[in-house]
Scaffold this active site. Structure first.
Site, short mmCIF file in Angstrom:
data_model
loop_
_atom_site.label_atom_id
_atom_site.label_comp_id
_atom_site.label_asym_id
_atom_site.label_seq_id
_atom_site.Cartn_x
_atom_site.Cartn_y
_atom_site.Cartn_z
N HIS A 17 35.23 56.31 42.57
CA HIS A 17 36.30 54.62 42.95
C HIS A 17 37.17 55.14 41.89
CE1 HIS A 17 33.04 52.46 44.05
NE2 HIS A 17 33.90 52.37 45.12
N LYS A 41 27.63 44.01 52.98
CA LYS A 41 26.46 44.20 52.32
C LYS A 41 25.85 42.96 51.79
CE LYS A 41 29.28 48.77 50.87
NZ LYS A 41 30.08 49.55 50.35
N ARG A 91 35.65 60.53 51.27
CA ARG A 91 35.40 61.33 50.75
C ARG A 91 35.32 62.33 52.04
NH1 ARG A 91 30.14 57.25 49.65
NH2 ARG A 91 31.44 56.46 51.33
N SER A 138 27.83 53.85 45.81
CA SER A 138 27.01 53.27 44.87
C SER A 138 26.29 52.61 45.27
CB SER A 138 28.10 51.67 45.05
OG SER A 138 29.27 51.80 44.84
N1 COA Z 1 34.60 58.99 46.05
C1 COA Z 1 33.28 58.22 45.56
N2 COA Z 1 32.44 57.29 46.78
C2 COA Z 1 33.48 56.28 46.52
C3 COA Z 1 35.04 56.69 47.31
C4 COA Z 1 35.52 57.51 45.61
N3 COA Z 1 36.18 57.76 46.05
N4 COA Z 1 35.48 55.14 47.23
C5 COA Z 1 34.02 54.81 47.82
N5 COA Z 1 33.03 54.84 47.66
C6 COA Z 1 31.36 54.67 47.83
C7 COA Z 1 31.56 53.88 47.39
O1 COA Z 1 30.69 53.77 46.15
C8 COA Z 1 31.19 52.84 48.44
O2 COA Z 1 29.75 53.19 48.26
P1 COA Z 1 27.85 52.40 48.90
O3 COA Z 1 28.23 52.02 50.40
O4 COA Z 1 26.70 52.71 49.02
O5 COA Z 1 27.99 51.05 48.67
C9 COA Z 1 31.78 53.29 49.49
O6 COA Z 1 32.49 54.23 49.28
C10 COA Z 1 32.27 51.53 50.17
O7 COA Z 1 32.63 50.94 48.41
P2 COA Z 1 33.67 50.34 47.94
O8 COA Z 1 35.50 51.32 48.05
O9 COA Z 1 33.15 50.26 47.00
O10 COA Z 1 33.83 49.26 49.47
P3 COA Z 1 33.91 48.89 50.22
O11 COA Z 1 33.49 49.89 51.00
O12 COA Z 1 32.33 48.39 50.36
O13 COA Z 1 34.83 47.57 50.31
C11 COA Z 1 36.21 45.86 51.33
C12 COA Z 1 35.19 46.96 51.45
C13 COA Z 1 35.51 45.00 50.02
C14 COA Z 1 37.26 46.60 51.03
C15 COA Z 1 36.40 45.24 52.75
O14 COA Z 1 34.70 44.61 52.91
C16 COA Z 1 37.43 43.90 52.20
O15 COA Z 1 38.43 44.60 52.45
N6 COA Z 1 37.18 42.23 52.96
C17 COA Z 1 37.18 41.65 52.21
C18 COA Z 1 37.52 40.72 54.07
C19 COA Z 1 38.98 41.05 54.28
O16 COA Z 1 39.54 41.55 54.49
N7 COA Z 1 37.92 41.94 55.58
C20 COA Z 1 38.55 42.63 56.82
C21 COA Z 1 38.59 43.91 56.97
S1 COA Z 1 39.13 44.68 57.74
#
Ligand code: COA
Length: 169
Positions: A17, A41, A91, A138
């Site tokens: 991140h 999640k 990724r 994560s």
């Molecule tokens: N390098 C390494 N790992 C990375 C990374 C990077 N550059 N970017 C992301 N990751 C990993 C994270 O560690 C995480 O691992 P996990 O799945 O084991 O937890 C995963 O990739 C993605 O996590 P992260 O980017 O932190 O968040 P997310 O994908 O859970 O986020 C939201 C999703 C919160 C943005 C999305 O659910 C959201 O927008 N929610 C709000 C409600 C909404 O608007 N919904 C409509 C969506 S269409």
């Protein structure tokens, strides 16, 4: 003034991140790192408030990066903050499928909010994760830590003791 939002659940923030945040901070005047709820999640290690404190601490060294949390839709947060640019890291190919769906969903939904005098197309820009971090997630961090392994090298150094304390308690 170009503002971008880097959204995620950040449970916890990893070096992957951080790599995206640092690179985005060089491309935009302002980057808002927004901690949101991923409804897929069901459980979390850190509360939303704990994540705000953790990210604010690590990101305080970047002048143009701020941290926020939001219990709602990403497109609504974007509208409230007057920007339509979302940054996400990719990724590998399996990320692409979900990210594409999310990007297209956000774009389509934002288009339904168009008015006669204003459009608000939410655009998602993807940055390729630096290869040294592409295996990190994560979930992996939480799992190693839950078995008492150090997660140094996976997350920013400041966060290591916070994660260890969680599993000790
Ligand atoms: N390098 C390494 N790992 C990375 C990374 C990077 N550059 N970017 C992301 N990751 C990993 C994270 O560690 C995480 O691992 P996990 O799945 O084991 O937890 C995963 O990739 C993605 O996590 P992260 O980017 O932190 O968040 P997310 O994908 O859970 O986020 C939201 C999703 C919160 C943005 C999305 O659910 C959201 O927008 N929610 C709000 C409600 C909404 O608007 N919904 C409509 C969506 S269409």
């Amino acid at each position: 003034m170009r503002t971008a939002i880097y959204p995620g659940s950040f449970d916890p923030l990893t070096l992957g991140h951080l790599d995206i945040i640092e690179r985005a901070s060089k491309m935009f005047d302002k980057v808002i790192v927004c901690i949101l709820i991923n409804s897929g999640k069901k459980t979390s290690l850190f509360s939303l408030d704990e994540r705000v404190i953790m990210l604010s601490d690590v990101l305080s060294k970047y002048d143009n990066v701020t941290v926020a949390s939001y219990k709602g839709l990403l497109i609504d947060f974007a509208r409230e903050n007057d920007t339509n640019i979302i940054i996400r890291g990719l990724r590998e190919v399996t990320d692409f499928a979900c990210e594409l769906q999310m990007a297209q969903g956000n774009l389509a939904m934002s288009r339904t909010l168009r008015t006669e005098d204003k459009d608000f197309d939410v655009e998602t820009l993807f940055l390729a994760t630096s290869p040294e971090y592409s295996f990190i997630s994560s979930t992996m961090v939480r799992e190693f830590a839950s078995y008492g392994r150090s997660v140094k090298g996976f997350v920013p150094d400041e966060i290591v003791p916070l994660i260890e304390a969680k599993f000790r308690s």
